[in-house]
Design an enzyme around this catalytic site. Structure first.
Site, PDB file in Angstrom:
ATOM      1  N   ASP A 233     -21.190 -15.327   2.624  1.00 43.29           N
ATOM      2  CA  ASP A 233     -19.952 -16.287   1.907  1.00 43.29           C
ATOM      3  C   ASP A 233     -19.860 -16.132   0.687  1.00 43.29           C
ATOM      4  O   ASP A 233     -18.468 -16.094  -0.124  1.00 43.29           O
ATOM      5  CB  ASP A 233     -19.794 -17.625   2.414  1.00 43.29           C
ATOM      6  CG  ASP A 233     -19.787 -17.543   3.873  1.00 43.29           C
ATOM      7  OD1 ASP A 233     -19.658 -16.731   4.750  1.00 43.29           O
ATOM      8  OD2 ASP A 233     -20.044 -18.844   4.366  1.00 43.29           O
TER       9      ASP A 233
ATOM     10  N   ASN B 125     -12.275 -21.888  -1.733  1.00 41.00           N
ATOM     11  CA  ASN B 125     -12.867 -22.934  -0.852  1.00 41.00           C
ATOM     12  C   ASN B 125     -12.507 -24.251  -1.307  1.00 41.00           C
ATOM     13  O   ASN B 125     -11.767 -25.108  -0.804  1.00 41.00           O
ATOM     14  CB  ASN B 125     -14.344 -22.933  -1.229  1.00 41.00           C
ATOM     15  CG  ASN B 125     -15.068 -22.092   0.138  1.00 41.00           C
ATOM     16  OD1 ASN B 125     -14.530 -21.658   0.897  1.00 41.00           O
ATOM     17  ND2 ASN B 125     -16.454 -21.778  -0.231  1.00 41.00           N
TER      18      ASN B 125
ATOM     19  N   THR C 185     -15.547 -25.616   5.874  1.00 47.82           N
ATOM     20  CA  THR C 185     -17.107 -25.469   6.250  1.00 47.82           C
ATOM     21  C   THR C 185     -17.886 -25.317   5.186  1.00 47.82           C
ATOM     22  O   THR C 185     -19.088 -24.958   5.277  1.00 47.82           O
ATOM     23  CB  THR C 185     -17.077 -24.276   7.246  1.00 47.82           C
ATOM     24  OG1 THR C 185     -16.432 -23.333   6.575  1.00 47.82           O
ATOM     25  CG2 THR C 185     -16.260 -24.533   8.483  1.00 47.82           C
TER      26      THR C 185
ATOM     27  N   SER D 117     -16.888 -29.585   1.564  1.00 50.35           N
ATOM     28  CA  SER D 117     -16.261 -30.549   2.145  1.00 50.35           C
ATOM     29  C   SER D 117     -16.907 -31.187   3.305  1.00 50.35           C
ATOM     30  O   SER D 117     -17.039 -32.433   3.654  1.00 50.35           O
ATOM     31  CB  SER D 117     -14.986 -30.274   2.367  1.00 50.35           C
ATOM     32  OG  SER D 117     -14.166 -31.127   3.297  1.00 50.35           O
ATOM     33  N   LEU D 118     -17.462 -30.097   4.092  1.00 53.13           N
ATOM     34  CA  LEU D 118     -18.118 -30.736   5.279  1.00 53.13           C
ATOM     35  C   LEU D 118     -19.464 -31.125   5.029  1.00 53.13           C
ATOM     36  O   LEU D 118     -19.585 -32.207   5.727  1.00 53.13           O
ATOM     37  CB  LEU D 118     -18.281 -29.283   6.019  1.00 53.13           C
ATOM     38  CG  LEU D 118     -19.109 -29.421   7.579  1.00 53.13           C
ATOM     39  CD1 LEU D 118     -18.439 -30.200   8.564  1.00 53.13           C
ATOM     40  CD2 LEU D 118     -19.616 -28.131   7.895  1.00 53.13           C
ATOM     41  N   SER D 119     -20.233 -31.072   3.859  1.00 50.36           N
ATOM     42  CA  SER D 119     -21.365 -31.840   3.610  1.00 50.36           C
ATOM     43  C   SER D 119     -20.904 -32.995   3.036  1.00 50.36           C
ATOM     44  O   SER D 119     -21.901 -34.113   3.296  1.00 50.36           O
ATOM     45  CB  SER D 119     -22.068 -31.202   2.387  1.00 50.36           C
ATOM     46  OG  SER D 119     -22.396 -29.759   2.764  1.00 50.36           O
TER      47      SER D 119
END
Length: 405
Positions: free
Chosen positions: A158, A235, A276, A279-281
């Protein structure tokens, strides 16, 4: 004595000329052996301007370019022409990726010799002996990427995918990403399948997913925007306290209205693609890439009631370091340090009109569900490990361990 000096000087001049001639012959031999000339590095004037693709909204009766609707997929084709130049971007310091680059470049050169293969300068210096036909663009001529590149191939994870966005200004050519990294949630294709995938994008039509991006601008303490320093976000943008020991106080404004003031480590403003990532963390939701929205998630807030938000894509979010904040903060865009923010300074984030056009699977729904299950281990339990998601029907060979006596 003078005669001896003249002889020594003559010998020295003769040796110097011989050394120069030897050096020139060595350079010429090296150039012939490597099969490239300085022209391949120094200029792009002989690389033609890219072919303008035709991008059609799926289900539409007519063809058009991307019209700003990021809520559905598009179809990409070259209107009977052939792309002229492909840029290959690879992950650094990985021998497996290097071998893949050599294989793809040689296949492209033998199958489509009319298409120029371009790599970044560092890769050109590393691989020119194995790939004498590749071209590169000098760092000083970085704007040429936008003029000559028809589509981009990424080999890595990524992070490699995100790096492509930084090579271009606003508009980025279609990207076909091959997964060769650690996670690869944004990368739908296996590198082993590259001949079929590349042939499809060059000769036929491909499904393209417009990944929404955001636009970042920095504000001075008085509120004036620095339009010259705006950046596109793939992102997330984040204001974070960084190395400062004190929590930072950040005021969050939504369309010029104060939404909340947070005391904590920072605040993230992200895209569906970034849902993913960081922000997900931080506890944010997983958002489907076709759902146009802006995510706001706190990073370690002092208040337990500050929950992540999902806002309309038309929203304008402004994050300001509070004038009474004990600590300063740093702005990060897709993990890159964009400078320190003092008390009273802010950043403004809104939707970018330039999405990333990514070649994707034809069945996006099935692919996305597969990715969150296989890569993110979505909703996997710790007490009852399954090899397949709960929704998959059992095969004849499957059995329930609880039914064993």
């Amino acid at each position: 004595m003078q005669a001896a000096v003249r002889v020594v000087r003559a010998c020295s001049r003769h040796q110097w000329r011989n050394a120069q001639a030897c050096a020139q012959r060595s350079i010429a031999r090296a150039a012939r052996g490597h099969g490239h000339s300085m022209r391949q590095f120094a200029t792009t004037g002989d690389i033609p301007t890219k072919t303008q693709p035709k991008i059609t909204k799926q289900g539409a009766a007519h063809s058009n370019h991307f019209d700003g609707d990021a809520d559905q997929q598009y179809t990409l084709e070259w209107q009977g022409a052939t792309p002229k130049t492909v840029l290959i971007v690879k992950k650094a310091n990985d021998k497996q990726v290097d071998r893949a680059l050599v294989s793809i470049s040689r296949w492209m050169h033998s199958t489509y010799p009319q298409i120029n293969v371009v790599v970044e300068p560092a890769v050109f210096r590393q691989m020119h002996s194995d790939l004498p036909f590749v071209r590169t663009i000098q760092p000083a001529l970085r704007s040429e990427y936008a003029r000559v590149v028809d589509f981009v191939i990424t080999l890595g994870g990524d992070g490699t995918f995100l790096h492509v966005s930084s090579l271009f200004g606003d508009e980025v050519p279609p990207i076909i990403p091959f997964s060769m990294g650690t996670l690869g949630f944004l990368l739908p294709f296996n590198v082993a399948d590259f001949p079929g995938q590349l042939q499809k994008i060059i000769e036929h039509t491909s499904t393209v997913l417009p990944r929404m991006r955001l636009m970042y601008s920095k504000c001075a303490a008085g509120g004036a925007l620095d339009s010259a320093g705006r950046l596109n976000i793939t992102n997330e943008a984040c204001i974070h306290r960084g190395t400062y020991p004190h929590l930072t106080t950040i005021s969050c404004y939504l369309n010029d209205h104060l939404l909340t003031t947070s005391v904590g480590d920072g605040i993230i403003v992200g895209t569906p693609t970034g849902s993913t990532a960081y922000s997900l963390s931080a506890g944010g939701p997983i958002v489907h890439p076709l759902v146009s929205s802006i995510l706001v998630a706190p990073v370690c807030p002092r208040s337990l009631s500050f929950r992540p938000l999902m806002l309309p894509a038309s929203s304008v979010v402004r994050l300001q370091v509070h004038r009474r904040s004990r600590g300063r903060a740093t702005a990060f865009i897709d993990g890159r340090d964009c400078g320190e923010l003092l008390q009273g300074e802010c950043i403004e984030i809104k939707r970018s009109p330039f999405p990333l056009m990514c070649v994707n699977r034809e069945n996006l729904a099935a692919g996305w569900a597969q990715d969150i299950n296989q890569l993110l281990q979505f909703n996997r339990t710790f007490s009852y490990p399954h090899d397949v998601p709960f929704g998959d029907p059992p095969t004849d060979g499957d059995h329930d361990p609880d039914e064993e006596s």
